[in-house]
Design an enzyme around this catalytic site. Sequence first.
Site, PDB file in Angstrom:
ATOM      1  N   ARG A  91      -7.373  13.133   6.085  1.00  0.00           N
ATOM      2  CA  ARG A  91      -7.073  11.760   5.721  1.00  0.00           C
ATOM      3  C   ARG A  91      -8.437  10.901   5.952  1.00  0.00           C
ATOM      4  O   ARG A  91      -8.630   9.854   5.010  1.00  0.00           O
ATOM      5  CB  ARG A  91      -5.814  11.193   6.601  1.00  0.00           C
ATOM      6  CG  ARG A  91      -5.696   9.611   6.605  1.00  0.00           C
ATOM      7  CD  ARG A  91      -5.280   9.024   5.197  1.00  0.00           C
ATOM      8  NE  ARG A  91      -4.709   7.910   5.255  1.00  0.00           N
ATOM      9  CZ  ARG A  91      -4.566   7.230   4.148  1.00  0.00           C
ATOM     10  NH1 ARG A  91      -4.590   7.773   3.025  1.00  0.00           N
ATOM     11  NH2 ARG A  91      -3.937   6.209   4.115  1.00  0.00           N
ATOM     12  N   ASP A 128       0.880  -1.121   0.123  1.00  0.00           N
ATOM     13  CA  ASP A 128      -0.081   0.116   0.205  1.00  0.00           C
ATOM     14  C   ASP A 128       1.016   1.293  -0.136  1.00  0.00           C
ATOM     15  O   ASP A 128       2.044   1.140   0.395  1.00  0.00           O
ATOM     16  CB  ASP A 128      -0.714  -0.005   1.396  1.00  0.00           C
ATOM     17  CG  ASP A 128      -1.540   1.348   1.406  1.00  0.00           C
ATOM     18  OD1 ASP A 128      -2.381   1.577   0.793  1.00  0.00           O
ATOM     19  OD2 ASP A 128      -1.226   1.858   2.578  1.00  0.00           O
ATOM     20  N   ALA A 129       0.240   2.188  -0.530  1.00  0.00           N
ATOM     21  CA  ALA A 129       1.334   3.552  -0.553  1.00  0.00           C
ATOM     22  C   ALA A 129       1.180   4.475   0.659  1.00  0.00           C
ATOM     23  O   ALA A 129       2.061   4.750   1.483  1.00  0.00           O
ATOM     24  CB  ALA A 129       0.955   4.235  -1.637  1.00  0.00           C
ATOM     25  N   TYR A 130      -0.064   4.867   0.736  1.00  0.00           N
ATOM     26  CA  TYR A 130      -0.340   6.292   1.588  1.00  0.00           C
ATOM     27  C   TYR A 130      -0.377   5.753   2.915  1.00  0.00           C
ATOM     28  O   TYR A 130      -1.576   4.804   3.484  1.00  0.00           O
ATOM     29  CB  TYR A 130      -1.499   7.094   1.408  1.00  0.00           C
ATOM     30  CG  TYR A 130      -1.110   7.573  -0.190  1.00  0.00           C
ATOM     31  CD1 TYR A 130      -0.275   8.782  -0.304  1.00  0.00           C
ATOM     32  CD2 TYR A 130      -1.858   7.213  -1.183  1.00  0.00           C
ATOM     33  CE1 TYR A 130       0.121   9.199  -1.422  1.00  0.00           C
ATOM     34  CE2 TYR A 130      -1.572   7.837  -2.405  1.00  0.00           C
ATOM     35  CZ  TYR A 130      -0.655   8.830  -2.597  1.00  0.00           C
ATOM     36  OH  TYR A 130      -0.086   9.194  -3.803  1.00  0.00           O
ATOM     37  N   SER A 142      -2.195   1.116  -5.158  1.00  0.00           N
ATOM     38  CA  SER A 142      -2.843   2.163  -4.206  1.00  0.00           C
ATOM     39  C   SER A 142      -3.805   2.959  -5.051  1.00  0.00           C
ATOM     40  O   SER A 142      -4.444   2.661  -6.100  1.00  0.00           O
ATOM     41  CB  SER A 142      -1.470   3.071  -4.261  1.00  0.00           C
ATOM     42  OG  SER A 142      -1.818   4.270  -3.694  1.00  0.00           O
ATOM     43  N   ASN A 143      -4.757   3.688  -3.849  1.00  0.00           N
ATOM     44  CA  ASN A 143      -5.800   4.246  -4.530  1.00  0.00           C
ATOM     45  C   ASN A 143      -5.148   5.690  -5.309  1.00  0.00           C
ATOM     46  O   ASN A 143      -5.867   6.098  -6.090  1.00  0.00           O
ATOM     47  CB  ASN A 143      -6.522   4.985  -3.432  1.00  0.00           C
ATOM     48  CG  ASN A 143      -7.339   3.854  -2.887  1.00  0.00           C
ATOM     49  OD1 ASN A 143      -7.775   2.752  -3.477  1.00  0.00           O
ATOM     50  ND2 ASN A 143      -7.870   4.061  -1.523  1.00  0.00           N
TER      51      ASN A 143
END
Length: 233
Positions: A42, A11-13, A119-120
Amino acid sequence: MLESVQVCLFDAYGTLFDVNSAVARYSAALGENANAVSSLWRQHQLEYTWTRSLMNRYADFWEITREALEYALDTFGISADARLINSLMNSYLSLTSFPEVDDALRELKSLGLTTAILSNGTAYMLGEALRVNDLAARIDVCLSVDDLKVYKPDPRVYQYACDRLEMTPQQICYVSSNAWDLAGASSFGFRTVRIDRHHHKREYLFETIHHEERSLSAIPALLRPHRQIGSLL
Ligand code: LAC
Protein backbone atom coordinates in the site's frame (compact mmCIF):
# COMPACT_ATOMS: atom_id res chain seq x y z
CA MET A 1 -20.53 23.62 7.86
CA LEU A 2 -22.52 20.78 6.32
CA GLU A 3 -25.73 22.75 5.60
CA SER A 4 -24.97 23.16 1.91
CA VAL A 5 -24.01 19.52 1.26
CA GLN A 6 -25.77 17.74 -1.62
CA VAL A 7 -23.25 15.01 -2.41
CA CYS A 8 -21.34 12.55 -0.27
CA LEU A 9 -18.14 11.86 -2.19
CA PHE A 10 -16.03 8.92 -1.02
CA ASP A 11 -12.45 7.91 -1.45
CA ALA A 12 -12.44 4.19 -2.29
CA TYR A 13 -9.36 2.29 -1.12
CA GLY A 14 -9.03 2.26 2.66
CA THR A 15 -12.32 4.15 3.06
CA LEU A 16 -14.93 1.87 1.45
CA PHE A 17 -12.72 -1.14 0.72
CA ASP A 18 -10.24 -2.80 3.04
CA VAL A 19 -6.89 -2.80 1.23
CA ASN A 20 -5.51 -5.43 3.62
CA SER A 21 -8.16 -7.94 2.59
CA ALA A 22 -6.21 -8.80 -0.60
CA VAL A 23 -3.23 -10.19 1.30
CA ALA A 24 -5.32 -11.62 4.14
CA ARG A 25 -6.63 -14.29 1.75
CA TYR A 26 -3.08 -15.40 0.95
CA SER A 27 -1.53 -15.20 4.39
CA ALA A 28 -0.62 -18.90 4.28
CA ALA A 29 1.40 -18.43 1.08
CA LEU A 30 3.04 -15.25 2.38
CA GLY A 31 3.91 -16.55 5.84
CA GLU A 32 4.86 -14.44 8.83
CA ASN A 33 5.49 -11.35 6.70
CA ALA A 34 1.96 -11.19 5.28
CA ASN A 35 0.94 -8.05 7.21
CA ALA A 36 4.21 -6.32 6.46
CA VAL A 37 3.86 -7.14 2.75
CA SER A 38 0.36 -5.67 2.73
CA SER A 39 1.50 -2.50 4.40
CA LEU A 40 4.57 -2.03 2.17
CA TRP A 41 2.44 -2.77 -0.91
CA ARG A 42 0.00 0.00 0.00
CA GLN A 43 2.73 2.44 1.00
CA HIS A 44 4.59 2.07 -2.29
CA GLN A 45 1.44 2.00 -4.37
CA LEU A 46 0.63 5.45 -2.99
CA GLU A 47 4.21 6.67 -3.28
CA TYR A 48 4.26 5.76 -6.97
CA THR A 49 1.07 7.77 -7.57
CA TRP A 50 2.72 10.87 -6.11
CA THR A 51 6.10 10.45 -7.82
CA ARG A 52 4.58 9.63 -11.20
CA SER A 53 2.26 12.65 -10.98
CA LEU A 54 5.19 14.93 -10.13
CA MET A 55 7.29 13.45 -12.92
CA ASN A 56 4.42 13.66 -15.38
CA ARG A 57 4.77 9.93 -16.05
CA TYR A 58 1.25 8.64 -15.53
CA ALA A 59 0.61 4.93 -15.45
CA ASP A 60 -2.81 3.70 -14.41
CA PHE A 61 -3.54 2.47 -10.89
CA TRP A 62 -3.65 -1.16 -11.95
CA GLU A 63 -0.10 -0.98 -13.31
CA ILE A 64 1.13 0.95 -10.28
CA THR A 65 -0.51 -1.54 -7.95
CA ARG A 66 1.35 -4.39 -9.67
CA GLU A 67 4.69 -2.53 -9.54
CA ALA A 68 4.25 -1.90 -5.82
CA LEU A 69 3.27 -5.53 -5.18
CA GLU A 70 6.37 -6.82 -6.97
CA TYR A 71 8.54 -4.46 -4.91
CA ALA A 72 6.90 -5.53 -1.63
CA LEU A 73 7.28 -9.25 -2.36
CA ASP A 74 10.88 -8.77 -3.47
CA THR A 75 11.68 -6.80 -0.31
CA PHE A 76 10.64 -9.75 1.85
CA GLY A 77 12.46 -12.26 -0.35
CA ILE A 78 9.20 -13.95 -1.33
CA SER A 79 9.78 -15.68 -4.63
CA ALA A 80 7.17 -14.03 -6.75
CA ASP A 81 5.98 -16.49 -9.32
CA ALA A 82 3.46 -15.19 -11.81
CA ARG A 83 0.73 -17.27 -10.23
CA LEU A 84 1.07 -15.65 -6.79
CA ILE A 85 1.28 -12.16 -8.30
CA ASN A 86 -1.79 -12.77 -10.44
CA SER A 87 -3.70 -14.20 -7.49
CA LEU A 88 -2.90 -11.17 -5.32
CA MET A 89 -3.78 -8.77 -8.12
CA ASN A 90 -7.08 -10.54 -8.68
CA SER A 91 -7.64 -10.39 -4.95
CA TYR A 92 -7.17 -6.60 -5.17
CA LEU A 93 -10.03 -6.51 -7.67
CA SER A 94 -12.35 -8.01 -5.09
CA LEU A 95 -11.32 -6.25 -1.87
CA THR A 96 -13.83 -6.63 0.93
CA SER A 97 -15.86 -3.55 1.81
CA PHE A 98 -15.95 -2.49 5.46
CA PRO A 99 -18.99 -3.96 7.23
CA GLU A 100 -20.97 -0.73 7.70
CA VAL A 101 -20.58 0.59 4.14
CA ASP A 102 -23.75 -0.87 2.66
CA ASP A 103 -26.06 0.45 5.41
CA ALA A 104 -24.39 3.86 5.54
CA LEU A 105 -24.72 4.37 1.78
CA ARG A 106 -28.33 3.21 1.84
CA GLU A 107 -29.16 5.71 4.61
CA LEU A 108 -27.41 8.56 2.81
CA LYS A 109 -29.38 7.87 -0.33
CA SER A 110 -32.62 7.73 1.66
CA LEU A 111 -31.81 11.30 2.81
CA GLY A 112 -31.87 12.34 -0.83
CA LEU A 113 -28.11 12.82 -1.04
CA THR A 114 -26.13 11.84 -4.11
CA THR A 115 -23.49 9.21 -3.36
CA ALA A 116 -20.28 9.23 -5.39
CA ILE A 117 -16.73 7.88 -5.50
CA LEU A 118 -13.59 9.79 -6.48
CA SER A 119 -10.68 7.40 -6.63
CA ASN A 120 -7.24 6.72 -8.01
CA GLY A 121 -8.55 3.31 -9.09
CA THR A 122 -9.42 2.69 -12.73
CA ALA A 123 -13.06 2.44 -13.72
CA TYR A 124 -12.64 -1.32 -14.11
CA MET A 125 -11.08 -1.78 -10.65
CA LEU A 126 -13.78 0.31 -9.00
CA GLY A 127 -16.56 -1.38 -10.93
CA GLU A 128 -15.32 -4.80 -9.85
CA ALA A 129 -15.00 -3.79 -6.18
CA LEU A 130 -18.54 -2.43 -6.21
CA ARG A 131 -19.87 -5.47 -8.04
CA VAL A 132 -18.36 -8.14 -5.79
CA ASN A 133 -19.55 -6.29 -2.69
CA ASP A 134 -23.02 -5.79 -4.16
CA LEU A 135 -22.72 -2.02 -3.79
CA ALA A 136 -23.15 -0.85 -7.38
CA ALA A 137 -26.72 0.32 -6.76
CA ARG A 138 -25.61 2.33 -3.71
CA ILE A 139 -23.28 4.63 -5.67
CA ASP A 140 -24.77 7.15 -8.08
CA VAL A 141 -21.55 8.36 -9.72
CA CYS A 142 -18.14 6.67 -9.85
CA LEU A 143 -15.26 8.93 -10.92
CA SER A 144 -11.68 7.86 -11.63
CA VAL A 145 -8.53 9.98 -11.91
CA ASP A 146 -7.80 7.85 -14.97
CA ASP A 147 -9.92 10.31 -16.96
CA LEU A 148 -7.37 13.03 -16.12
CA LYS A 149 -4.13 11.02 -15.95
CA VAL A 150 -3.03 12.66 -12.72
CA TYR A 151 -3.40 11.41 -9.15
CA LYS A 152 -4.77 12.83 -5.93
CA PRO A 153 -4.08 15.18 -4.22
CA ASP A 154 -3.61 17.29 -7.36
CA PRO A 155 -6.37 19.95 -7.12
CA ARG A 156 -7.41 19.19 -10.70
CA VAL A 157 -8.75 15.86 -9.47
CA TYR A 158 -11.09 17.50 -6.94
CA GLN A 159 -12.09 20.12 -9.52
CA TYR A 160 -12.94 17.29 -11.90
CA ALA A 161 -15.42 15.95 -9.35
CA CYS A 162 -17.09 19.36 -9.08
CA ASP A 163 -17.32 19.60 -12.85
CA ARG A 164 -18.74 16.12 -13.31
CA LEU A 165 -21.15 16.42 -10.39
CA GLU A 166 -22.07 20.00 -11.30
CA MET A 167 -21.57 21.08 -7.69
CA THR A 168 -19.56 23.75 -5.89
CA PRO A 169 -16.90 22.50 -3.43
CA GLN A 170 -19.17 23.58 -0.55
CA GLN A 171 -21.91 21.25 -1.79
CA ILE A 172 -19.59 18.24 -1.54
CA CYS A 173 -18.84 16.35 1.66
CA TYR A 174 -15.63 14.42 1.03
CA VAL A 175 -15.08 11.30 3.11
CA SER A 176 -11.70 9.58 3.38
CA SER A 177 -9.50 7.56 5.69
CA ASN A 178 -6.37 8.79 3.94
CA ALA A 179 -4.87 11.83 5.68
CA TRP A 180 -3.02 13.16 2.62
CA ASP A 181 -6.18 12.85 0.49
CA LEU A 182 -8.30 14.66 3.07
CA ALA A 183 -5.70 17.41 3.25
CA GLY A 184 -5.93 17.81 -0.52
CA ALA A 185 -9.73 17.78 -0.47
CA SER A 186 -9.90 20.30 2.36
CA SER A 187 -7.30 22.56 0.74
CA PHE A 188 -9.43 22.47 -2.41
CA GLY A 189 -12.51 23.59 -0.47
CA PHE A 190 -14.61 20.48 0.11
CA ARG A 191 -16.37 19.83 3.38
CA THR A 192 -14.43 16.95 4.91
CA VAL A 193 -15.09 13.96 7.14
CA ARG A 194 -12.12 11.94 8.32
CA ILE A 195 -12.74 8.27 9.00
CA ASP A 196 -10.20 7.16 11.58
CA ARG A 197 -10.67 3.41 11.86
CA HIS A 198 -7.25 2.70 13.35
CA HIS A 199 -6.75 5.54 15.82
CA HIS A 200 -4.04 7.25 13.80
CA LYS A 201 -2.66 10.58 14.94
CA ARG A 202 -3.93 13.61 13.04
CA GLU A 203 -1.48 15.04 10.53
CA TYR A 204 -1.51 17.87 7.97
CA LEU A 205 -2.68 20.01 10.86
CA PHE A 206 -2.67 23.15 8.71
CA GLU A 207 -5.86 21.87 7.03
CA THR A 208 -9.29 21.99 8.66
CA ILE A 209 -11.15 18.71 8.88
CA HIS A 210 -14.82 19.36 9.62
CA HIS A 211 -15.68 16.06 11.32
CA GLU A 212 -13.82 12.98 12.55
CA GLU A 213 -15.56 9.65 12.94
CA ARG A 214 -14.62 6.02 13.57
CA SER A 215 -16.65 4.61 10.69
CA LEU A 216 -19.09 5.59 7.95
CA SER A 217 -22.02 4.72 10.24
CA ALA A 218 -21.82 8.18 11.82
CA ILE A 219 -22.20 10.15 8.57
CA PRO A 220 -25.99 9.97 8.04
CA ALA A 221 -26.52 11.48 11.51
CA LEU A 222 -24.17 14.35 10.62
CA LEU A 223 -26.14 15.20 7.50
CA ARG A 224 -29.71 14.32 8.51
CA PRO A 225 -30.47 17.56 10.44
CA HIS A 226 -29.56 19.68 7.41
CA ARG A 227 -31.67 17.54 5.09
CA GLN A 228 -34.71 17.97 7.36
CA ILE A 229 -34.25 21.74 7.50
CA GLY A 230 -33.76 21.74 3.74
CA SER A 231 -37.01 19.86 3.13
CA LEU A 232 -39.00 22.34 5.27
CA LEU A 233 -37.82 25.34 3.28
C1 LAC B 1 -8.22 5.99 -3.72
C2 LAC B 1 -7.01 5.66 -2.89
C3 LAC B 1 -6.11 6.76 -2.73
O1 LAC B 1 -9.22 5.29 -3.68
O2 LAC B 1 -7.35 5.24 -1.65
O3 LAC B 1 -8.14 6.98 -4.45
